[in-house]
Structures are given as structure tokens and as C-alpha cells.
Design a protein around this motif. Sequence first.
Motif, short mmCIF file in Angstrom:
data_model
loop_
_atom_site.label_atom_id
_atom_site.label_comp_id
_atom_site.label_asym_id
_atom_site.label_seq_id
_atom_site.Cartn_x
_atom_site.Cartn_y
_atom_site.Cartn_z
N PHE A 318 0.81 -1.21 0.00
CA PHE A 318 0.00 0.00 0.00
C PHE A 318 0.85 1.27 0.00
CE2 PHE A 318 -3.35 -2.90 1.52
CZ PHE A 318 -4.37 -2.52 0.67
N GLN A 319 2.17 1.12 0.17
CA GLN A 319 3.04 2.30 0.09
C GLN A 319 3.44 2.64 -1.34
OE1 GLN A 319 3.15 3.91 2.98
NE2 GLN A 319 2.00 2.09 3.62
N ILE A 320 3.20 1.71 -2.29
CA ILE A 320 3.64 1.94 -3.66
C ILE A 320 2.90 3.13 -4.26
CG2 ILE A 320 3.70 0.95 -5.98
CD1 ILE A 320 4.17 -1.76 -4.76
N LEU A 321 1.57 3.10 -4.19
CA LEU A 321 0.79 4.19 -4.77
C LEU A 321 1.00 5.50 -4.00
CD1 LEU A 321 -1.11 4.66 -7.12
CD2 LEU A 321 -3.04 4.19 -5.61
N TYR A 322 1.18 5.38 -2.68
CA TYR A 322 1.48 6.58 -1.90
C TYR A 322 2.78 7.23 -2.38
CZ TYR A 322 3.43 9.31 1.92
OH TYR A 322 4.02 10.30 2.66
N ARG A 323 3.79 6.41 -2.64
CA ARG A 323 5.07 6.96 -3.11
C ARG A 323 4.91 7.57 -4.49
NH1 ARG A 323 8.51 8.96 -0.16
NH2 ARG A 323 7.74 7.37 1.29
N ALA A 324 4.04 7.01 -5.34
CA ALA A 324 3.78 7.61 -6.65
C ALA A 324 3.17 9.00 -6.50
CB ALA A 324 2.85 6.71 -7.46
N CYS A 325 2.33 9.19 -5.46
CA CYS A 325 1.78 10.53 -5.21
C CYS A 325 2.86 11.49 -4.73
CB CYS A 325 0.66 10.44 -4.17
SG CYS A 325 -0.83 9.62 -4.75
N ILE A 326 3.74 11.01 -3.86
CA ILE A 326 4.84 11.87 -3.37
C ILE A 326 5.73 12.29 -4.53
CG2 ILE A 326 6.90 11.91 -1.90
CD1 ILE A 326 4.31 12.12 -0.37
N MET A 327 5.86 11.44 -5.53
CA MET A 327 6.70 11.76 -6.69
C MET A 327 6.12 12.87 -7.55
SD MET A 327 9.58 10.22 -6.89
CE MET A 327 9.67 10.66 -5.17
N GLN A 328 4.92 13.34 -7.23
CA GLN A 328 4.38 14.48 -7.98
C GLN A 328 5.10 15.78 -7.63
OE1 GLN A 328 2.31 13.92 -10.55
NE2 GLN A 328 2.75 11.82 -9.86
N ILE A 329 5.75 15.83 -6.48
CA ILE A 329 6.47 17.06 -6.12
C ILE A 329 7.59 17.35 -7.12
CG2 ILE A 329 7.99 18.10 -4.38
CD1 ILE A 329 6.26 16.98 -2.22
N PRO A 330 8.47 16.37 -7.44
CA PRO A 330 9.50 16.68 -8.44
C PRO A 330 9.05 16.46 -9.88
CG PRO A 330 9.90 14.51 -7.55
CD PRO A 330 8.68 15.04 -6.84
N SER A 331 7.75 16.31 -10.13
CA SER A 331 7.29 16.11 -11.51
C SER A 331 6.09 17.01 -11.82
CB SER A 331 6.96 14.63 -11.74
OG SER A 331 5.98 14.18 -10.82
N GLY A 332 4.88 16.55 -11.52
CA GLY A 332 3.69 17.32 -11.87
C GLY A 332 3.60 18.66 -11.17
N TYR A 333 3.86 18.68 -9.85
CA TYR A 333 3.80 19.94 -9.11
C TYR A 333 4.88 20.90 -9.58
CZ TYR A 333 0.68 17.63 -5.72
OH TYR A 333 -0.37 16.99 -5.11
N TYR A 334 6.05 20.36 -9.88
CA TYR A 334 7.15 21.21 -10.38
C TYR A 334 6.75 21.87 -11.69
CZ TYR A 334 11.96 22.60 -11.43
OH TYR A 334 13.09 23.33 -11.71
#
Length: 581
Positions: A318-334
Motif C-alpha cells: 500500500f506504500q507503492i501508490l502513496y510513493r507515486a503521489c509523493i513523486m508528484q512534487i518533483p514532476s507534476g507539481y514542479y
Amino acid sequence: MPNADRREMQEKGFLNHMADKEQPPLPGRSSPAGKLPQPEKKLHEAVCVLLVELCERFTFFGIVCNMILFCTLKLGYRSYQAAIANMCFVGSSTLTPVLVGWLAEYLVGRVKLVCICMFLHFLGTALLPVVSFPFEDVHMDRRHILHALPKREQKIVFYFALLTASLGIGGIRAIVCPLSAYSLEDCGPKELLSFFNWFHWLVNLNSAVVFVSISYIQQSVARNLGFLIPFVSGLMAMITIHMVRGEMIYKPKTDSSLLTTFGVIFSALRTSCERYRYFSAGVASWLDHAKENHGGHYSEAQVEGTKALARLFPLFTFQILYRACIMQIPSGYYLQTMNSNLHFSGFVLPVAAMNVISIVPLLILVPILECINSWLFSSKDTGHSPTIYIVVGHLSAALSVMVAGFSEIHRKHFPQVEQTLSEEVLLVSSMPCFHLAPQYILLGVAEALVTPSCSLLSFWLVPERMRGISMHFLALFNGAGCFMGAFFVQTAHTGTQGNWFPHLLHEGKLERFFFFLASLMMVNTLGFWTIAHRYNNLHQDHTNEFRGNLPGEKLLKHEKAIKHYNAVLESSPILSPVEKN
């Protein structure tokens, strides 16, 4: 009888092995000349390990913080390609410590391998300035600028530099700065949670400094010169390792390994398939098929340790999808921030500086969480589990991505203006970038709640000999989350012909990608909530039942208790010599 004799011999061997490791220095024996006393040496080692950890993280965040800006403006990448490259680098840097740890254990010596990894780290950070050459603020004369590498060679050198840097980062994390180097074996859940909270607090404080300083230098002062800063930071880390290499190269216990764990799983699967008709007969768990007395090749202690670890697999998954959301900081949010108005009181903010907004909640929440945890663990319910933190953190991550979708819609309602980034003029929305702050704050809250709690459960709910393996599996699943984030971006771009993850944000529907990811994260949160009760009790008795029954560890605990009891009798002034005998 043969199985019983074999088990008895294994238990005795385990006790002798552990007893040899735990023998204290003889009383009255002084330390050799030129060496620090034991307490000072341990403090010196801890400070050096922490210093190297911070230097390595400084290097890592320095590479990540403006990679998208560099890839899009310097290398000519599309936005989705730059986001994928950034997430893959983060994912590979998360996975390489597991690979390097296995190499150090089986194929190459730890000292030799750490030297190789230091060289790779040096090479990778040194090649990054070569990719960004020439420096736009350095001229041969008034009319001539130094020639740059062709685009194709630039990309080759760039990817090679990222690969070598990630391998070097993995070596430093796995060999020089493993979690076991902080001597956490005798800590309880309260102390462990406190350690993980403050450890991540310190790492994020370091990253906040990096995002502000390096991103400004790279973007505003000399954008390519900023790549020299990771090089200097890596060099400082290597000098620190060299100065104290005798004390820094930590030698972990070799009671268990990642290869043994995979071997138990594959052996159980193979034996189960061979005896498919009798799969449910005679064994409590399918992993018991790997035991020697059930036709497998592994001892009872090895299988029981793997069973305890397997109970954590739902938590890891269940941490896999959570980590994919965290990865939005250096990608989509950036990308959202890059396409927003960065001007503030006549000053152009660095794009990566917005990451600090996600770090501030963590820096504020950790002291507050420490007070809450102190109260919870000091109450009668000493088995308090942080699973509620994980549920709330997952919910916060889902809300963050959902807010990002609404922010994207809101951003498009503003007229476009010209904005200069790294001497390139871009058409961006006139919406101030601070309107994106809520989504950063929510992800910062999620990280403050989830990461230390997952580390605690992964470390505490397995036998002591399996703790390093458990943390390796957590890293494997976190790295898988980074690559899953990259897979989502690639799939969204390809499946919608670039509409859901466009190169120019005002021409596409990035908000649909965020809403899709938020819906998946909400389902993920509900899924974890349904199984969270499995990890709710951290009482010692329940934890021992969760970990499984390992005979060697039971006997070792009894032996420790007897030694402690004898020491109390010998030192007690109340008992007379007759009573002591």
C-alpha cells in the motif's frame, strides 16, 4: 529424532554466535594507545555517519531539485520526458542501496566496494558540469563562447552521470550509512519512533537548505554552475569517509540475507506446486513447505523470520501508490510551478524553492508528534501503534493530488504572461505560484505522518536478525512506487496523445491526470484502512506472536535474563554471602 537433534544444534550454534558478538570488554582493560575510549568512539562514529548522510542527501537533492528545468530548457526534452527522468533517478537511488548491500555481502568486500562507490559518486557528480558546459556566464573573450557538446553526446553523458551517481549514492547509503549503524537494537517502539521522526526531520531540514540555495544558483546566478555544488558536496562526503574509514565501515550481522529470504519464498512455492494436492494439509502456512522437515532446504529459524516479514507485505504494497503521489512534487507539481508566475516583490523565485513549502509542515509537525507520542506511550496502552498516522497521511496525499487538479483548473483562468527562466522566455499563467501552496502543504503533512511510522513498523514487527532485510524490502517497494509514478506519466501521455500530461500545460488537461491519481489514492487509503488492525498492537507479547516463534531467539532471551539475574545477585548489597550462594 534427527530433526530434533539438528534443531538443537542450530539453536546452540545461534546462541554461541550471538554470545560471541555480545561479550563486553573485560573490566579494567584500557583502550589501546591512540584510540578513543568506547563512549567517545561511538559518539564520534555517530557524528561522522550523520555528517556523511547529510552530505549525501545534499548531493542527491542538489541533482534532483532542478533536473526538469535543465532537461526541458537545456536538453530539449518534453515535459513528460523530464518528469519521467527525474522520477526514475529518484527510484534508482532508492533501489541501489539494496543492490549494493547484496554485492557487499556476497561478491565484493565492503571496504573495496565502498571505494568503488565513492569513485562512481565522484565520477557522476563530476560529469554533470560537463553536460552543462559551456557555462553561459563564462566567456573566452567578448566575441567567443566555448563550444558545447552536441545534443546526442550531451544526453549520453547525462544519463551515464545519473547512473554512476545513483550507484555511488546507493553504496554510501548501504555501506557507510545503514540504519543498523545507529545501534537501534535495544530501543523500544517509543524510542524508535522518536529516532525516525528526528532523523527525517534532519534530512528534510537539509533538503530545505538545498532547494533554496542550489535552485537559486542554478536558475538565477549561473544555472549550469549549480551542478558544481553537488560535486563539491560529494567530494566533502568522500573526504569524510576517508578520514574515518576505519570506524565508518560498519560490519552488519550476517545471520540473514535478502538472498536467503527470496530463497525461502521460492523454495516454498516450488514445494507447494509439487505437492499441490496436499497444499492445505499438515502445514499452518505455505511458507512452512520451505522447512527441512517438510521437504524444503531451510531451517525453522529462517522460515519463521521470513513468515514474520511476509506479514508486512500488505503494508509495503500500500506504500507503492502513496510513493507515486509523493513523486508528484518533483514532476507534476514542479511543472505547475514552472508554468505559474514566480515574481514576488520584484524577485523571481526559484521553481524548486516551492518544495520548501512541503517541508515546512514536516519541520513543524515533528516536535508536535513527539509530544503526542510521549503522552501515548507513557499511558497504560504502551502498545500504541502509528497505523492511524499512516491512514491520515494517505488521506492527506489523496487530498493533495485532488487539490492539485482544482489548482490546475484555477491556474488556466489567468491570462498568460512572459517569464524568463534560465535566460529562456516562457509563456506562463499569471497566477501567483503561492496559490499552489495547499497541495504542497498536504503532501508535507503526509510525509511527516507516513514515513517515520512505516519505518517503525518495518523495523519493530520482525525479529532482530531480520530488521535489515525488512528495511530493504521497504526500500524496494518505495523504489517501485517511484517507477510506478513514471509509468503513470508515460501511460497518461501515450494513452491520451499528450492531453493528460502535455508539454505545454495550457494546451492540455493535466487536472484529469491528478484526479485519476487522487481517485486511485483514495481507494488505496480505504484498502490500507481495512488491514490496519493487523499492525495496531505493539505490545511485547503480541509483537512476539506477530514475529513468529524462533527457538534460538527465545533461548537467547532466557540466557540474557539469567545473566542479568546473576549480575543482580552478585551486586546486591541486601543479600548476605550465604544467600547469594
